[in-house]
Design a protein around this motif. Structure first.
Motif, PDB file in Angstrom:
ATOM      1  N   ILE A  83      22.815 -47.303 -48.601  1.00 33.52           N
ATOM      2  CA  ILE A  83      22.397 -48.582 -48.016  1.00 33.52           C
ATOM      3  C   ILE A  83      20.987 -48.934 -48.495  1.00 33.52           C
ATOM      4  O   ILE A  83      20.705 -50.064 -48.886  1.00 33.52           O
ATOM      5  CB  ILE A  83      22.427 -48.516 -46.467  1.00 33.52           C
ATOM      6  CG1 ILE A  83      23.862 -48.432 -45.974  1.00 33.52           C
ATOM      7  CG2 ILE A  83      21.735 -49.742 -45.861  1.00 33.52           C
ATOM      8  CD1 ILE A  83      23.982 -48.196 -44.481  1.00 33.52           C
ATOM      9  N   GLN A  84      20.110 -47.927 -48.501  1.00 30.83           N
ATOM     10  CA  GLN A  84      18.723 -48.174 -48.899  1.00 30.83           C
ATOM     11  C   GLN A  84      18.609 -48.576 -50.363  1.00 30.83           C
ATOM     12  O   GLN A  84      17.858 -49.469 -50.715  1.00 30.83           O
ATOM     13  CB  GLN A  84      17.908 -46.895 -48.714  1.00 30.83           C
ATOM     14  CG  GLN A  84      17.289 -46.764 -47.369  1.00 30.83           C
ATOM     15  CD  GLN A  84      16.558 -45.452 -47.316  1.00 30.83           C
ATOM     16  OE1 GLN A  84      17.153 -44.408 -47.092  1.00 30.83           O
ATOM     17  NE2 GLN A  84      15.274 -45.500 -47.561  1.00 30.83           N
ATOM     18  N   SER A  85      19.369 -47.864 -51.229  1.00 27.32           N
ATOM     19  CA  SER A  85      19.192 -48.094 -52.664  1.00 27.32           C
ATOM     20  C   SER A  85      19.895 -49.359 -53.127  1.00 27.32           C
ATOM     21  O   SER A  85      19.535 -49.927 -54.148  1.00 27.32           O
ATOM     22  CB  SER A  85      19.681 -46.881 -53.460  1.00 27.32           C
ATOM     23  OG  SER A  85      21.049 -46.685 -53.221  1.00 27.32           O
ATOM     24  N   SER A  86      20.920 -49.812 -52.383  1.00 28.07           N
ATOM     25  CA  SER A  86      21.678 -50.959 -52.877  1.00 28.07           C
ATOM     26  C   SER A  86      21.342 -52.245 -52.125  1.00 28.07           C
ATOM     27  O   SER A  86      21.954 -53.270 -52.355  1.00 28.07           O
ATOM     28  CB  SER A  86      23.182 -50.669 -52.772  1.00 28.07           C
ATOM     29  OG  SER A  86      23.533 -50.520 -51.424  1.00 28.07           O
ATOM     30  N   SER A  87      20.391 -52.180 -51.185  1.00 29.49           N
ATOM     31  CA  SER A  87      20.020 -53.407 -50.466  1.00 29.49           C
ATOM     32  C   SER A  87      18.541 -53.328 -50.128  1.00 29.49           C
ATOM     33  O   SER A  87      17.868 -52.364 -50.459  1.00 29.49           O
ATOM     34  CB  SER A  87      20.843 -53.537 -49.186  1.00 29.49           C
ATOM     35  OG  SER A  87      20.416 -52.566 -48.263  1.00 29.49           O
ATOM     36  N   LYS A  88      18.051 -54.343 -49.432  1.00 27.83           N
ATOM     37  CA  LYS A  88      16.641 -54.331 -49.058  1.00 27.83           C
ATOM     38  C   LYS A  88      16.439 -53.761 -47.661  1.00 27.83           C
ATOM     39  O   LYS A  88      15.348 -53.827 -47.101  1.00 27.83           O
ATOM     40  CB  LYS A  88      16.070 -55.751 -49.146  1.00 27.83           C
ATOM     41  CG  LYS A  88      15.849 -56.179 -50.583  1.00 27.83           C
ATOM     42  CD  LYS A  88      14.958 -57.374 -50.702  1.00 27.83           C
ATOM     43  CE  LYS A  88      14.564 -57.581 -52.163  1.00 27.83           C
ATOM     44  NZ  LYS A  88      13.884 -58.838 -52.390  1.00 27.83           N
ATOM     45  N   ILE A  89      17.528 -53.207 -47.100  1.00 26.63           N
ATOM     46  CA  ILE A  89      17.452 -52.662 -45.739  1.00 26.63           C
ATOM     47  C   ILE A  89      16.587 -51.401 -45.742  1.00 26.63           C
ATOM     48  O   ILE A  89      16.719 -50.540 -46.597  1.00 26.63           O
ATOM     49  CB  ILE A  89      18.875 -52.366 -45.228  1.00 26.63           C
ATOM     50  CG1 ILE A  89      19.638 -53.684 -45.076  1.00 26.63           C
ATOM     51  CG2 ILE A  89      18.834 -51.618 -43.908  1.00 26.63           C
ATOM     52  CD1 ILE A  89      21.105 -53.522 -44.807  1.00 26.63           C
ATOM     53  N   LYS A  90      15.685 -51.311 -44.755  1.00 31.16           N
ATOM     54  CA  LYS A  90      14.767 -50.167 -44.666  1.00 31.16           C
ATOM     55  C   LYS A  90      15.459 -48.932 -44.087  1.00 31.16           C
ATOM     56  O   LYS A  90      16.509 -49.055 -43.451  1.00 31.16           O
ATOM     57  CB  LYS A  90      13.568 -50.539 -43.786  1.00 31.16           C
ATOM     58  CG  LYS A  90      12.720 -51.669 -44.337  1.00 31.16           C
ATOM     59  CD  LYS A  90      11.520 -51.089 -45.071  1.00 31.16           C
ATOM     60  CE  LYS A  90      10.528 -52.146 -45.510  1.00 31.16           C
ATOM     61  NZ  LYS A  90      11.080 -53.337 -46.141  1.00 31.16           N
ATOM     62  N   GLU A  91      14.799 -47.776 -44.270  1.00 34.22           N
ATOM     63  CA  GLU A  91      15.425 -46.520 -43.880  1.00 34.22           C
ATOM     64  C   GLU A  91      15.787 -46.467 -42.387  1.00 34.22           C
ATOM     65  O   GLU A  91      16.877 -46.048 -42.025  1.00 34.22           O
ATOM     66  CB  GLU A  91      14.512 -45.343 -44.237  1.00 34.22           C
ATOM     67  CG  GLU A  91      15.201 -44.002 -44.067  1.00 34.22           C
ATOM     68  CD  GLU A  91      14.347 -42.835 -44.527  1.00 34.22           C
ATOM     69  OE1 GLU A  91      13.119 -42.891 -44.364  1.00 34.22           O
ATOM     70  OE2 GLU A  91      14.916 -41.863 -45.037  1.00 34.22           O
TER      71      GLU A  91
END
Lengths: 306, 242
Positions: A83-91
């Motif tokens: 999720i983190q690497s493929s979007s701008k969503i934070k950890e």
């Protein structure tokens, strides 16, 4: 008091003591990796694996469920990374998403399994809040051996963990692979979670991973002592919480461990030598006295002059 | 033979290409400033050379060998802000970390190692702070601890990332004296530097960088008004000599 307990209960107490120590140590690593919440997310993510393993095997097999929990927690971890690497969503958001999805899925599967024949008596519910008393001698031995292995892994590599946690770039420059250390760390973390969920439960496992290191931080300025204290707090909370839960029939273990762990935290918060409220208050008072001394002397001089 | 050869190096950071076709050679016994505007890729260049950041293309070789074979001969001082100074440890312990490679993995440092670390702290004027918590040191003192940690490694080639950023005058002098001493011992030093006023005074070589090499060479030839303007894209008031 301890001698009056049945041999099985004594073993259970011993195993939760060792488990608490292992969790306290791994919690320290997570604390300095700034990933305390990760341990919470992964312990929740272990639930569907436990239930699926039970459903597939048709009976309660500890090695099978540990394997299920490990696969499930690892999947959760990989999803968080993805999720983190493929979007701008934070950890933290990614962890929140995975925590709730996996736990929700686990509860859903659990209610289905509980409705099927044999499921109701499986004791699967104990995986949510923990039921240390339900552990058999074999469970206890497996759990203790794995927890001891985790403790040994932290103790043997003490210097390497310190270097890796303080400055991982510099560690890589010295030839200490960050990938290797991260891999070992994740393995140890997942191991502690899966061996802990039967005794403590998936929801409250984080109490043993997060609270002891935070409490230990109030007492010391040395990484080594922080590890030792965190292990003692974790072990103490594990054993004391388990002992209290044996006083009543069917009392869950996890909540009592949290209560003991939180009490230790409150004591640390107030009385901790290094960062506790009392130590800080004394520090401020000493400063005030120092700062006020010249003023007082001046006042005395003026008085004598008059 | 050159200590360091970089040829056609490219790298990206979060899908942006920050380094493009970077090529240069560094001779032994030189003190080089890496200078360029914010976002020019200075820190990334160091990290790529040290294998801490992936490269898209190009070659980096130290004494004719790849980094992995010679990493014990290379010292790195990261930016002070790259670590958590609240970590529970003291100055001496941090400097001892520089010797962990020599101590050997899974072994404990001995008294001799701590003596070496103590000597390095002394060189940086920090002997009196050996047992001080790193969180209680000033920014300049923290930077000196970092440099002492690099000194105990006794490397042949040093990379420093902004060692003079936000430090006091005493620390700046202590650091520059140490770097000059290293150079006189025949070691090679590369420093990411932000203060254009002091480039000519402090360094004998300059690498002007803005995603690619704008100019590289002796300070007198490479650090000229025109070149610096080109590197900074004109957003600068020239205060140097030539």
């Amino acid at each position: 008091m301890i001698a009056g307990l049945s041999p099985n209960t004594q073993w259970v107490l011993f195993s939760t003591l060792i488990l608490g120590m292992a969790a306290g140590l791994i919690g320290c690593l997570a604390y300095w990796k700034r990933q305390s919440l990760m341990s919470d997310a992964l312990s929740h993510a272990a639930l569907p694996g436990v239930v699926i393993a039970f459903a597939l095997l048709g009976f309660k097999s500890i090695p099978g469920m540990i394997a299920g929990a490990a696969v499930s927690a690892l999947l959760g971890f990989l999803f968080i990374q993805w999720i983190q690497s493929s979007s701008k969503i934070k950890e933290d958001t990614a962890m929140g998403i995975i925590l709730s999805i996996f736990f929700g899925l686990g509860m859903m599967l659990l209610s289905i399994v509980n409705r099927t024949a044999g499921g109701g008596q499986s004791g699967l519910d104990s995986f949510i809040f923990g039921q240390a008393a339900s552990m058999t001698g074999k469970d206890v031995r497996t759990m203790s051996a794995l927890a001891l292995a985790v403790i040994a892994a932290v103790a043997i590599g003490f210097k390497e963990w310190k270097l890796f946690l303080f400055d991982s770039d510099f560690a890589r420059g010295l030839g200490l692979s960050g990938k290797l250390m991260n891999g070992i760390y994740m393995t140890l973390l997942i191991l502690v979670i899966v061996i802990g969920i039967q005794a403590v439960g998936v929801i409250l496992m984080s109490a043993l991973l997060i609270i002891p290191p935070v409490s230990a931080r109030y007492w010391t300025q040395s990484f080594k002592r922080m590890l030792i204290l965190s292990a003692l707090f974790g072990g103490g909370a594990g054993a004391a919480g388990t002992w209290i839960s044996t006083l009543g029939k069917g009392w869950p273990t996890g909540p009592f461990i949290v209560v003991v762990s939180s009490s230790l935290f409150l004591i640390s918060l107030v009385f901790g030598f290094q960062k506790g409220w009392l130590a800080k208050w004394r520090h401020v008072q000493a400063h005030k006295r120092q700062a006020a001394e010249p003023l007082r002397q001046n006042a005395r001089k003026e008085e004598s002059a008059v | 033979m050159s200590d360091l050869v970089v040829a056609g190096l490219s790298a990206s950071y979060r899908q942006n290409k920050v380094l493009h076709d970077v090529s240069f050679r560094v001779q032994p016994g030189t003190l080089t400033a890496i200078v360029g505007p914010n976002g020019a890729g200075k820190s990334t260049l160091l990290k790529v050379m040290l294998g801490l950041h992936p490269r898209l293309s190009g070659e980096v070789s130290f004494w004719g060998a790849p980094f992995a074979q010679v990493k014990t001969r290379i010292g790195y001082v990261p930016q002070r802000g790259s670590v958590d100074w609240d970590f529970p440890t003291d100055a001496l312990d941090v400097v001892t970390m520089g010797l962990y490679g020599k101590v050997g993995w899974l072994r404990r440092p001995k008294a001799a190692h701590r003596e070496q670390a103590m000597a390095a702290l002394e060189k940086m004027g920090m002997a009196g702070y050996a047992r001080r918590q790193i969180s209680q040191l000033s920014g300049g003192q923290q930077q000196r601890v970092f440099l002492a940690r690099a000194l105990v490694q006794n490397s042949d080639l040093y990379f420093l990332d902004e060692p003079l950023a936000g430090v006091d005058a005493a620390t700046e002098t202590a650091i520059m004296t140490t770097l000059r001493l290293l150079k006189e011992q025949g070691k090679t030093v590369m420093v990411v530097h932000h203060d254009l006023h002091t480039v000519e005074e402090y360094f004998d070589h300059v690498l002007l960088l803005n995603r690619t090499v704008v100019a590289h060479g002796g300070t007198a030839e490479a650090f000229t008004k025109d070149q610096v303007y080109r590197a900074y894209g004109g957003a600068l008031r020239w205060t140097g000599g030539a």
